[in-house]
Design an enzyme around this catalytic site. Structure first.
Site, mmCIF file in Angstrom:
data_model
loop_
_atom_site.group_PDB
_atom_site.id
_atom_site.type_symbol
_atom_site.label_atom_id
_atom_site.label_comp_id
_atom_site.label_asym_id
_atom_site.label_seq_id
_atom_site.Cartn_x
_atom_site.Cartn_y
_atom_site.Cartn_z
ATOM 1 N N CYS A 131 -8.714 -4.960 -9.798
ATOM 2 C CA CYS A 131 -8.298 -3.908 -10.716
ATOM 3 C C CYS A 131 -7.803 -2.732 -9.879
ATOM 4 C CB CYS A 131 -9.503 -3.531 -11.573
ATOM 5 S SG CYS A 131 -9.152 -2.318 -12.839
ATOM 6 N N CYS B 13 -7.530 -0.945 1.435
ATOM 7 C CA CYS B 13 -6.455 -1.490 2.259
ATOM 8 C C CYS B 13 -7.018 -1.772 3.645
ATOM 9 C CB CYS B 13 -5.308 -0.488 2.343
ATOM 10 S SG CYS B 13 -4.055 -0.953 3.552
ATOM 11 N N CYS C 97 0.363 3.074 3.596
ATOM 12 C CA CYS C 97 0.844 2.589 4.894
ATOM 13 C C CYS C 97 1.891 1.486 4.792
ATOM 14 C CB CYS C 97 -0.338 2.077 5.715
ATOM 15 S SG CYS C 97 -1.083 0.578 5.056
ATOM 16 N N CYS D 92 0.839 -1.191 0.000
ATOM 17 C CA CYS D 92 0.000 0.000 0.000
ATOM 18 C C CYS D 92 0.880 1.250 0.000
ATOM 19 C CB CYS D 92 -0.886 -0.026 1.244
ATOM 20 S SG CYS D 92 -1.877 1.459 1.442
ATOM 21 N N CYS E 101 -5.028 0.675 6.427
ATOM 22 C CA CYS E 101 -5.240 2.127 6.553
ATOM 23 C C CYS E 101 -6.583 2.575 5.989
ATOM 24 C CB CYS E 101 -4.099 2.903 5.897
ATOM 25 S SG CYS E 101 -4.083 2.839 4.102
#
Ligand SMILES: [Zn+2]
Length: 135
Positions: A122, A99, A54, A51, A102
């Site tokens: 996607c 995510c 984070c 991510c 976060c």
């Protein structure tokens, strides 16, 4: 964004300071990058996609495939790495991918992926960072 607590959640001011404008637009405002714009579309090395907000590991390179959509596509996230939420914006019902750490917006998941999952995650390349295997 939702009000559910995420372990790596930050204030909007912190996100604005830490993320690039494009990362902020995607992760925190559910933005979408233009198709074909991410260099990660062409990333073929082994490694992990984390991510951009984070650093949570989200996808392994072994789960990446070429979907032809213009966005980095994966058929499977890492265990417990993402959350799915129903997204009814833009007159469509889609499954939004967040995510799990976060709460940042990553992209959407569609039921037209390859085996074994049949799913296409996607992703916005701007919501991810690629960490190549050190070898
Ligand atoms: Zn995150």
């Amino acid at each position: 964004m939702d009000t559910k607590t995420h372990p790596a959640a930050k204030t909007d001011e912190d996100w604005k300071r830490e993320l690039s404008p494009e990362q902020y637009r995607i992760l925190r405002q559910c933005g979408t990058e233009p198709a074909g714009s991410s260099p990660l579309n062409y990333e073929k090395r082994k490694g992990e996609y984390v991510c951009a907000g984070c650093g949570m590991p989200l996808y392994d390179s072994s789960a990446k495939y070429e979907s032809g959509s213009g966005w980095p596509s994966f058929f499977k996230p890492k265990d417990s790495a993402v959350e799915i939420r129903s997204d009814k914006s833009h007159g469509m019902v889609r499954d939004e991918v967040l995510c799990a750490s976060c709460g940042g917006h990553l992209g959407h998941v569609f039921p037209d992926g390859p085996r074994p999952t049949g799913l296409r995650y996607c992703m916005n390349g701007g919501a991810l960072k690629f960490m190549p295997d050190e070898k």
